[in-house]
Design a protein around this motif. Structure first.
Motif, PDB file in Angstrom:
ATOM      1  N   SER A   1       0.740  -1.134  -0.094  1.00 23.51           N
ATOM      2  CA  SER A   1      -0.007   0.031   0.023  1.00 23.51           C
ATOM      3  C   SER A   1       0.955   1.354   0.089  1.00 23.51           C
ATOM      4  O   SER A   1       0.360   2.516  -0.586  1.00 23.51           O
ATOM      5  N   ILE A   2       2.144   1.417   0.573  1.00 21.77           N
ATOM      6  CA  ILE A   2       2.985   2.258   0.698  1.00 21.77           C
ATOM      7  C   ILE A   2       4.286   2.364  -0.540  1.00 21.77           C
ATOM      8  O   ILE A   2       4.381   3.069  -1.199  1.00 21.77           O
ATOM      9  N   ILE A   3       5.100   0.918  -0.509  1.00 20.19           N
ATOM     10  CA  ILE A   3       6.061   0.879  -1.536  1.00 20.19           C
ATOM     11  C   ILE A   3       5.523   0.475  -2.929  1.00 20.19           C
ATOM     12  O   ILE A   3       6.058   1.058  -3.737  1.00 20.19           O
ATOM     13  N   GLY A   4       4.326   0.262  -2.899  1.00 15.31           N
ATOM     14  CA  GLY A   4       3.616  -0.011  -4.173  1.00 15.31           C
ATOM     15  C   GLY A   4       3.473   1.347  -4.863  1.00 15.31           C
ATOM     16  O   GLY A   4       3.533   1.507  -6.168  1.00 15.31           O
ATOM     17  N   ILE A   5       3.361   2.460  -4.217  1.00 19.14           N
ATOM     18  CA  ILE A   5       3.201   3.748  -5.032  1.00 19.14           C
ATOM     19  C   ILE A   5       4.523   4.215  -5.685  1.00 19.14           C
ATOM     20  O   ILE A   5       4.560   4.840  -6.726  1.00 19.14           O
ATOM     21  N   SER A   6       5.715   3.870  -4.746  1.00 18.96           N
ATOM     22  CA  SER A   6       7.070   4.106  -5.516  1.00 18.96           C
ATOM     23  C   SER A   6       7.297   3.339  -6.515  1.00 18.96           C
ATOM     24  O   SER A   6       7.842   3.873  -7.584  1.00 18.96           O
ATOM     25  N   ILE A   7       6.869   2.045  -6.235  1.00 19.99           N
ATOM     26  CA  ILE A   7       7.085   1.064  -7.526  1.00 19.99           C
ATOM     27  C   ILE A   7       6.211   1.392  -8.860  1.00 19.99           C
ATOM     28  O   ILE A   7       6.675   1.151 -10.030  1.00 19.99           O
ATOM     29  N   LYS A   8       5.000   1.895  -8.654  1.00 19.06           N
ATOM     30  CA  LYS A   8       4.058   2.342  -9.663  1.00 19.06           C
ATOM     31  C   LYS A   8       4.985   3.533 -10.381  1.00 19.06           C
ATOM     32  O   LYS A   8       4.869   3.516 -11.405  1.00 19.06           O
ATOM     33  N   GLN A   9       5.395   4.537  -9.460  1.00 19.90           N
ATOM     34  CA  GLN A   9       6.176   5.589 -10.316  1.00 19.90           C
ATOM     35  C   GLN A   9       7.187   5.101 -10.996  1.00 19.90           C
ATOM     36  O   GLN A   9       7.444   5.558 -11.937  1.00 19.90           O
TER      37      GLN A   9
ATOM     38  N   GLU B   1       0.286  14.761  -0.322  1.00 18.70           N
ATOM     39  CA  GLU B   1       1.640  14.080  -0.251  1.00 18.70           C
ATOM     40  C   GLU B   1       1.610  12.614   0.148  1.00 18.70           C
ATOM     41  O   GLU B   1       0.604  12.289   1.248  1.00 18.70           O
ATOM     42  N   LEU B   2       2.414  11.957  -0.287  1.00 16.25           N
ATOM     43  CA  LEU B   2       2.284  10.609   0.469  1.00 16.25           C
ATOM     44  C   LEU B   2       2.300  10.421   1.904  1.00 16.25           C
ATOM     45  O   LEU B   2       1.590   9.509   2.357  1.00 16.25           O
TER      46      LEU B   2
ATOM     47  N   PRO C   1       5.730   5.141   5.173  1.00 17.33           N
ATOM     48  CA  PRO C   1       6.083   6.566   4.271  1.00 17.33           C
ATOM     49  C   PRO C   1       7.364   6.951   4.935  1.00 17.33           C
ATOM     50  O   PRO C   1       8.077   7.613   3.784  1.00 17.33           O
ATOM     51  N   PHE C   2       7.571   7.245   6.076  1.00 25.95           N
ATOM     52  CA  PHE C   2       8.606   7.903   6.526  1.00 25.95           C
ATOM     53  C   PHE C   2      10.050   7.056   6.272  1.00 25.95           C
ATOM     54  O   PHE C   2      11.209   7.595   6.011  1.00 25.95           O
ATOM     55  N   LEU C   3       9.885   5.652   6.267  1.00 27.37           N
ATOM     56  CA  LEU C   3      10.903   4.787   6.133  1.00 27.37           C
ATOM     57  C   LEU C   3      11.189   4.898   4.706  1.00 27.37           C
ATOM     58  O   LEU C   3      12.500   4.870   4.312  1.00 27.37           O
ATOM     59  N   VAL C   4      10.178   4.956   3.918  1.00 21.97           N
ATOM     60  CA  VAL C   4      10.618   4.967   2.328  1.00 21.97           C
ATOM     61  C   VAL C   4      11.342   6.378   1.923  1.00 21.97           C
ATOM     62  O   VAL C   4      12.273   6.280   1.167  1.00 21.97           O
ATOM     63  N   VAL C   5      10.688   7.555   2.440  1.00 25.40           N
ATOM     64  CA  VAL C   5      11.596   8.862   2.393  1.00 25.40           C
ATOM     65  C   VAL C   5      12.836   8.850   2.981  1.00 25.40           C
ATOM     66  O   VAL C   5      14.082   9.246   2.092  1.00 25.40           O
ATOM     67  N   ALA C   6      13.071   8.006   4.134  1.00 23.13           N
ATOM     68  CA  ALA C   6      14.287   8.268   4.681  1.00 23.13           C
ATOM     69  C   ALA C   6      15.459   7.295   4.241  1.00 23.13           C
ATOM     70  O   ALA C   6      16.602   7.680   4.034  1.00 23.13           O
ATOM     71  N   PHE C   7      15.024   5.935   3.788  1.00 24.92           N
ATOM     72  CA  PHE C   7      15.848   4.945   3.372  1.00 24.92           C
ATOM     73  C   PHE C   7      15.448   4.472   2.020  1.00 24.92           C
ATOM     74  O   PHE C   7      16.543   3.594   1.297  1.00 24.92           O
ATOM     75  N   GLY C   8      14.384   4.623   1.352  1.00 25.08           N
ATOM     76  CA  GLY C   8      14.241   4.118   0.159  1.00 25.08           C
ATOM     77  C   GLY C   8      13.094   2.860   0.347  1.00 25.08           C
ATOM     78  O   GLY C   8      13.106   2.274   1.554  1.00 25.08           O
ATOM     79  N   TRP C   9      12.463   2.428  -0.607  1.00 26.09           N
ATOM     80  CA  TRP C   9      11.548   1.223  -0.384  1.00 26.09           C
ATOM     81  C   TRP C   9      12.313  -0.117  -0.283  1.00 26.09           C
ATOM     82  O   TRP C   9      11.754  -0.881   0.595  1.00 26.09           O
ATOM     83  N   GLN C  10      13.472  -0.392  -0.949  1.00 27.01           N
ATOM     84  CA  GLN C  10      14.060  -1.667  -0.835  1.00 27.01           C
ATOM     85  C   GLN C  10      14.670  -1.732   0.646  1.00 27.01           C
ATOM     86  O   GLN C  10      14.505  -2.848   1.170  1.00 27.01           O
ATOM     87  N   GLN C  11      15.159  -0.548   1.249  1.00 30.34           N
ATOM     88  CA  GLN C  11      15.631  -0.564   2.708  1.00 30.34           C
ATOM     89  C   GLN C  11      14.433  -1.070   3.605  1.00 30.34           C
ATOM     90  O   GLN C  11      14.506  -1.684   4.637  1.00 30.34           O
ATOM     91  N   THR C  12      13.248  -0.284   3.302  1.00 30.29           N
ATOM     92  CA  THR C  12      12.075  -0.534   4.167  1.00 30.29           C
ATOM     93  C   THR C  12      11.746  -1.913   4.074  1.00 30.29           C
ATOM     94  O   THR C  12      11.365  -2.468   5.239  1.00 30.29           O
ATOM     95  N   ALA C  13      11.706  -2.698   2.945  1.00 28.01           N
ATOM     96  CA  ALA C  13      11.386  -3.952   3.008  1.00 28.01           C
ATOM     97  C   ALA C  13      12.289  -5.027   3.762  1.00 28.01           C
ATOM     98  O   ALA C  13      11.925  -5.776   4.463  1.00 28.01           O
TER      99      ALA C  13
END
Length: 441
Positions: free
Chosen positions: A34-42, A250-251, A157-169
């Motif tokens: 629901s969160i990292i999917g938005i970054s992947i979509k873009q 915003e995300l 969302p804060f983890l994605v902004v700080a570290f990126g979606w890969q590190q969040t996973a």
């Protein structure tokens, strides 16, 4: 029924607490797209339908896996099956961080979806620690682990902004691995499994576990769960995208507002369990469906601009749901959905005490399939109609059908139980006790 001789309140609380924490973590992982999917979509330039499929794919695995995970838990106990399931999901989440193409993302999403199977493991495990009169409350508290969706929508969302979606996973995978180890160390075998080992009794076979599925009530409960759980998961995954697309937020803001929906849709499940114990699951289901219809009717209305021919000329005005009103309505919707989720699962250990895994697995699977089918449907109706609120229109129809079916089924059951009432054509107009003649003057 479960043999609870010698089981202390502390042991019950320990089993319930550890299982709820583990389920919360699993649910957070289950809704990570629901969160990292938005970054992947873009990154990949996905369409709405492709995005809906990506978000829904983990739900498919989580739904189907509930059947065999429920049976395995009945046979081998939650203390063994839960850690295995969490470790397998953690491995899939690590593999997700390495994906770079759409097919690979879908494949990784299938593995991540095993997190959703944790629900039936917990239901089968927790229900064995409590007597029937308290199972609704206990399972409601356990089911509050749905708050994992709010944890993801708020924190990811804060983890994605700080570290990126890969590190969040990878962070999610590490947390899940740690909890799997802790669960294996500190959890205890449930009383039913301990008793079976003492007596040397063999566990019920898979075929015996599936025997109650011939009962039509099982499928009716599953249909209710298709909305109260499936639609909850679907909307929890879809709302961040909705806020970003429909309102231009915003995300981080979209994630927090989506978390505001997920939070009451999770934590109040414990209240739903208590209400089901006290007032009956049927009354809670009526409340859930009726309030949901009202909320969805308002949410379904698209932003509209009107021109009316007035006495002194055209009159223009617009109708649109503002962000605050929209947020309040989704929170109310999440609240009653949480009550309904608990009400559905109140039935299972009462009606099928020796088949909780099989029956609960099927009901959970059908409900989970709602979480798979609906996000894809949301994307399709968006692409076809071009109307953001079309997803709520679809849910409105689903609730209306469920409410009518439930009411008709209940009335038929009443007529079978009290056949003399079947011929009462004015039954709804008859008082339970006629008014005395003196009071009618």
């Amino acid at each position: 029924m479960n043999s609870l001789e010698g089981v202390t309140r502390g042991q019950q609380n320990q089993a319930l607490g550890m299982t709820t924490i583990a389920f919360t973590a699993c649910f957070a992982v289950w809704t990570i797209f629901s969160i990292i999917g938005i970054s992947i979509k873009q990154e990949l330039g996905l369409s709405e339908t492709e995005f809906g499929l990506l978000v829904a794919t983990p739900v498919l695995t989580g739904s189907i896996s509930r059947v065999f995970l429920g049976i395995l838990t009945e046979q081998y106990g939650g203390r063994l099956i839960f850690p295995i399931q969490m470790l397998t999901t953690a491995l899939a989440t690590v593999l997700l961080s390495q994906a770079n193409t759409y097919p690979l993302f879908l494949l990784a999403a299938l593995g991540v979806g095993l997190a959703g199977g944790s629900f039936i493991i917990g239901v089968a495990y927790v229900s064995r620690w409590y007597e029937a009169k308290n199972q609704g409350t206990a399972l409601g508290i356990f089911g509050a682990g749905n708050v994992g969706a709010a944890v993801t929508n708020f924190g990811a969302p804060f983890l994605v902004v700080a570290f990126g979606w890969q590190q969040t996973a990878l962070i999610y995978a590490a947390v899940l691995t740690a909890l799997a180890v802790l669960f294996w160390i500190f959890a205890k075998d449930d009383p039913a499994l301990v008793e079976r080992r003492k007596t040397g009794a063999k566990p019920a076979s898979a075929m015996m576990q599936m025997e109650p599925l011939r009962d039509p009530r099982v499928w009716r409960f599953a249909t209710y769960y298709f909305f109260v759980f499936g639609a909850f998961v679907a909307l929890a995954s879809w709302l961040p995208r909705y806020y970003v697309g429909a309102y231009g937020l915003e995300l981080q803001t979209a994630g927090m507002l989506a978390a505001a929906y997920s939070l009451p849709g999770s934590v109040f499940r414990a209240l739903g369990g208590w209400m089901s114990d006290k007032y009956g699951a049927r009354a809670v289901m009526y409340l859930t469906f009726i309030v949901s219809l009202i909320c969805l009717f308002i949410l379904s209305y698209p932003a509209t601009h009107y021109i009316v021919d007035g006495i002194q000329g055209p009159i223009e005005f617009s109708l649109a749901t503002s962000v605050p009103v929209f947020a309040v309505l989704t929170i109310a919707l999440g609240f009653v959905m949480s009550l309904g989720k608990a009400a559905v699962y109140k039935h299972i250990p009462v009606y099928y005490p020796h088949h909780v895994g099989g029956v609960g697995g099927l009901v959970g699977m059908i409900g989970g399939l709602g979480g798979f089918v609906l996000p894809i449907s949301f994307g399709i109706v968006n692409d076809l109609t071009g109307i953001w609120t079309s997803c709520f229109m679809l849910m409105f129809v689903l609730v209306a059908v469920s409410l009518v079916w439930m009411h008709v089924a209940i009335r038929r059951q009443e007529h079978r139980k009290f056949p003399t009432l079947a011929d009462e054509t004015s039954l709804s107009d008859l008082p339970d006790t006629p008014i005395p003649a003196s009071a009618q003057r």
